[in-house]
Design a protein around this motif. Sequence first.
Motif, short mmCIF file in Angstrom:
data_model
loop_
_atom_site.label_atom_id
_atom_site.label_comp_id
_atom_site.label_asym_id
_atom_site.label_seq_id
_atom_site.Cartn_x
_atom_site.Cartn_y
_atom_site.Cartn_z
N GLU A 58 0.83 -1.20 0.00
CA GLU A 58 0.00 0.00 0.00
C GLU A 58 0.87 1.26 0.00
O GLU A 58 0.56 2.23 -0.68
CB GLU A 58 -0.94 0.00 1.21
N ALA A 59 1.97 1.25 0.74
CA ALA A 59 2.87 2.40 0.76
C ALA A 59 3.47 2.64 -0.62
O ALA A 59 3.55 3.78 -1.09
CB ALA A 59 3.97 2.19 1.79
N LEU A 60 3.86 1.56 -1.29
CA LEU A 60 4.42 1.69 -2.65
C LEU A 60 3.36 2.20 -3.63
O LEU A 60 3.66 3.00 -4.52
CB LEU A 60 5.00 0.36 -3.11
N ARG A 61 2.12 1.72 -3.48
CA ARG A 61 1.04 2.18 -4.36
C ARG A 61 0.81 3.67 -4.17
O ARG A 61 0.69 4.42 -5.13
CB ARG A 61 -0.25 1.40 -4.07
N ARG A 62 0.77 4.13 -2.92
CA ARG A 62 0.56 5.55 -2.64
C ARG A 62 1.71 6.40 -3.18
O ARG A 62 1.48 7.49 -3.73
CB ARG A 62 0.43 5.78 -1.13
N ALA A 63 2.92 5.90 -3.03
CA ALA A 63 4.08 6.65 -3.54
C ALA A 63 4.03 6.78 -5.05
O ALA A 63 4.27 7.86 -5.61
CB ALA A 63 5.38 5.97 -3.11
N GLU A 64 3.69 5.70 -5.73
CA GLU A 64 3.59 5.73 -7.19
C GLU A 64 2.46 6.65 -7.64
O GLU A 64 2.61 7.43 -8.58
CB GLU A 64 3.38 4.32 -7.73
N GLU A 65 1.34 6.57 -6.96
CA GLU A 65 0.17 7.40 -7.30
C GLU A 65 0.47 8.89 -7.16
O GLU A 65 0.02 9.70 -7.97
CB GLU A 65 -0.99 7.00 -6.39
N SER A 66 1.24 9.26 -6.15
CA SER A 66 1.53 10.67 -5.92
C SER A 66 2.81 11.15 -6.60
O SER A 66 3.12 12.33 -6.55
CB SER A 66 1.63 10.94 -4.41
N GLY A 67 3.56 10.23 -7.21
CA GLY A 67 4.81 10.61 -7.87
C GLY A 67 5.96 10.84 -6.90
O GLY A 67 6.96 11.47 -7.24
N ALA A 68 5.83 10.31 -5.69
CA ALA A 68 6.87 10.48 -4.67
C ALA A 68 8.05 9.59 -4.95
O ALA A 68 7.90 8.48 -5.48
CB ALA A 68 6.30 10.18 -3.29
N ARG A 69 9.24 10.07 -4.60
CA ARG A 69 10.47 9.30 -4.76
C ARG A 69 11.04 8.87 -3.41
O ARG A 69 12.13 8.35 -3.34
CB ARG A 69 11.48 10.10 -5.55
N GLY A 70 10.29 9.12 -2.34
CA GLY A 70 10.73 8.73 -1.00
C GLY A 70 9.53 8.41 -0.13
O GLY A 70 8.45 8.96 -0.33
N ILE A 71 9.74 7.51 0.83
CA ILE A 71 8.68 7.14 1.77
C ILE A 71 9.24 7.30 3.18
O ILE A 71 10.30 6.75 3.50
CB ILE A 71 8.19 5.70 1.56
#
Length: 161
Positions: A58-71
């Motif tokens: 879920e964290a990876l999905r959210r990062a990809e959805e928002s275009g984030a390069r860090g979590i």
Amino acid sequence: MPARWSTRSCWSSSRCSCGPVPARRWPPRPSYASLSRVVARDLARPSITVPADLPLAEALRRAEESGARGIVTATTDGRPVGVVEADAVRSVPQERLPWMPVSAVARSLADGRVLPVSIQGDDLLGVLRRTPASEYVLVGEDGSVHGVLATADIIATMRSR
């Protein structure tokens, strides 16, 4: 003759008598003087903040959805406690992603890896020397997460100047 000097006498001709010239180094060494103009805010990677117990998938999905390069993992009150390491994520088998908490692949921020977003120059270099890490979390004056600062981005910036 010192190793830093070329055995050639000139850049343009091997028959010139102008004396030894410095040998070219490739790639050039980064200049730490160029770091004085670097502000961490300018190099911050966009990131998302997630609860530490969130499933990694879920964290990876959210990062990809928002275009984030860090979590960044955080407590329930929003205080950052960890940063997810990309190498650790790549080592997790695909079928385990939904069952593994994001905290399992996050490195603790307890060891000086939280920096003010405005840190720059010699102060930034001092932190890199005292607390070497691949990633740091940048926070604003109010404690909110601004982004992730990767050491690789700092080195790339220094080499390009």
